[in-house]
Design an enzyme around this catalytic site. Structure first.
Site: not given
Length: 153
Positions: A17, A41, A90, A128
């Site tokens: 990040h 969430k 990515r 993450s």
């Protein structure tokens, strides 16, 4: 003024990040790092902790502003005056996912451009999700997390 939003959960923030943000600084006058909050969430880390981590990592970057938000990301872009949305890529699967989101966002708010920044090869495996999994089993995540953020884990 060129204003961009780099949205994400940052749960936790990773070196990948940070790399995307640092490579974006020269492109924009102001970058908001937006911590997307999904009320349905519960995150691994609290939103407050994620904000503190990001502030610690970017405390010496005057162009960077940290903020949490809820709702559609394109609506948040409009509320802060951002004409650009930064997304890190990515893998090929990231690109396919991000392309679909960018196209939907463009349909909703055509004036917001998505900017894709490809991760450096050394960061392409850091996510993450993987870092959280390592943390769940008490593994050492120091090589994946910016040193300024480690104190918050």
């Amino acid at each position: 003024m060129k204003i961009a939003l780099f949205p994400g959960s940052f749960d936790p923030v990773t070196k990948a990040h940070v790399d995307i943000v640092k490579r974006s600084i020269g492109l924009f006058d102001k970058i908001y790092i937006g911590i997307g909050v999904n009320s349905s969430k519960s995150g691994f880390l609290s939103v407050e902790t994620r904000e503190k981590m990001l502030r610690a990592v970017f405390e010496n970057e005057p162009k960077i502003h940290i903020v949490a938000y809820e709702g559609l990301t394109v609506n948040f872009c409009k509320s802060i005056g951002a004409d650009y949305m930064i997304r890190g890529i990515r893998t090929v699967s990231d690109f396919e996912y991000e392309k679909a989101i960018a196209q939907m966002n463009h349909s909703l708010v055509p004036e917001i451009e998505s900017i894709f920044i490809v991760s450096k090869p050394g960061y392409s495996s850091i996510s993450s999700t993987i870092v959280r999994e390592i943390m769940r089993y008490n593994g050492d995540v120091a090589q994946f997390i910016p040193k300024e953020a480690l104190a918050y884990l």
